[in-house]
Design an enzyme around this catalytic site. Sequence first.
Site, PDB file in Angstrom:
ATOM      1  NE  ARG A 106      -4.098   0.428   1.807  1.00  0.00           N
ATOM      2  CZ  ARG A 106      -5.340   0.500   2.140  1.00  0.00           C
ATOM      3  NH1 ARG A 106      -5.545   1.081   3.349  1.00  0.00           N
ATOM      4  NH2 ARG A 106      -6.190  -0.177   1.504  1.00  0.00           N
ATOM      5  CG  HIS A 133      -8.214  -0.114  -3.277  1.00  0.00           C
ATOM      6  ND1 HIS A 133      -7.338  -1.046  -2.823  1.00  0.00           N
ATOM      7  CD2 HIS A 133      -8.870   0.304  -2.187  1.00  0.00           C
ATOM      8  CE1 HIS A 133      -7.641  -1.568  -1.768  1.00  0.00           C
ATOM      9  NE2 HIS A 133      -8.590  -0.668  -1.262  1.00  0.00           N
ATOM     10  CD  GLN A 136     -12.674  -2.179  -1.727  1.00  0.00           C
ATOM     11  OE1 GLN A 136     -11.720  -2.192  -0.645  1.00  0.00           O
ATOM     12  NE2 GLN A 136     -13.860  -2.856  -1.508  1.00  0.00           N
ATOM     13  CG  ASP A 224     -13.587   6.001  -1.046  1.00  0.00           C
ATOM     14  OD1 ASP A 224     -13.720   5.455   0.265  1.00  0.00           O
ATOM     15  OD2 ASP A 224     -12.600   5.792  -1.392  1.00  0.00           O
ATOM     16  CB  CYS A 262     -14.001   0.612  -0.279  1.00  0.00           C
ATOM     17  SG  CYS A 262     -13.307   2.169  -0.449  1.00  0.00           S
ATOM     18  NE  ARG A 290     -10.517  -5.615  -0.347  1.00  0.00           N
ATOM     19  CZ  ARG A 290      -9.644  -4.788   0.198  1.00  0.00           C
ATOM     20  NH1 ARG A 290     -10.200  -3.828   0.992  1.00  0.00           N
ATOM     21  NH2 ARG A 290      -8.340  -4.607  -0.030  1.00  0.00           N
TER      22      ARG A 290
END
Length: 308
Positions: A106, A133, A136, A224, A262, A290
């Site tokens: 990340r 991402h 995701q 988000d 998410c 996930r």
Amino acid sequence: MTPPRHFLGLDTIEPALLRRLVDAGLALKRARLQGGAERHPLGGKSLALIFEKQSTRTRVSFEIAMRQLGGDALVLNSNESQISRGETPADTARVLSRYVDAIMIRALRHETLSELAAYASVPVINGLTDRSHPCQLIADVMTFEEHRGAIKGRVIAWLGDGNNVAATWVQAAARFDFTLRLGCPAPLRLRADVLAWAKAEGARVELCPRAEDAVEGADCVVTDTWVSMGDAPDKPIDLLRAFQVNEAIMARAAPRAIFLHCLPATRGQEVSAGVIDGPASVVWDEAENRVHAQKAILLYCLAPEALP
Ligand code: CP
């Protein structure tokens, strides 16, 4: 030497493979819930998880995914390692490739991911950068299809900030062949290069200046957080208030429309409590998925013959 199978972005992976990963994630979830005999195709394998930013879901889901597949994971927070003292991604990649079988990162900047991947001799996985991402989105497409069937040909509405997750939804629209309506205030619209890529790919991406137009009849509404890690302190979040997902907005979507986020969420900002905690919300399934999405991605990178 065969090059490593990286998982860097939806834009660099063929649609058929992404389709396979979604189907594999769903199959792995079903197998887990049915409680059959455990398979450990990653026995003896290790995954390094590098974090330059905080995480709950990505960290835990990758660790659990490795355990369920019989492997091990170890976390390297950048502030506790030589990365924060300036050791380059190239040198980090060369060293970690001698220790572990795959690296997830990340990263604050997408360029760090790219450099790591260029110098690693083991697969590198994008666990979120300032641009995308992709892990995701595998979980998100799985979640849509669990609840509403095939995503191909459907209409998804994104409301809010044109951020890295929105950019990945644009890539997903091209790869999974659905219509994406983007309801974002003009100053917080997506990067022009992402929209240009989508156009070149023939993706159906529509820019909607009004939230109401974006969600009209949509099968799924997504948002988000308005303040992502690393955002500028002067970001004009007041402009986002007209793009909040609330009960009035959800009422304009299709009758069985679902709500995705998410996470982490801020109730009262990008989404009302009534929506995220209400009947249209499938965010807990999305978070659960996930784990199964990560297992599909890890198998692709490390043992593709074991993909279901
Ligand atoms: N959605 C997501 O990536 O969550 P974390 O930031 O907790 O990993």
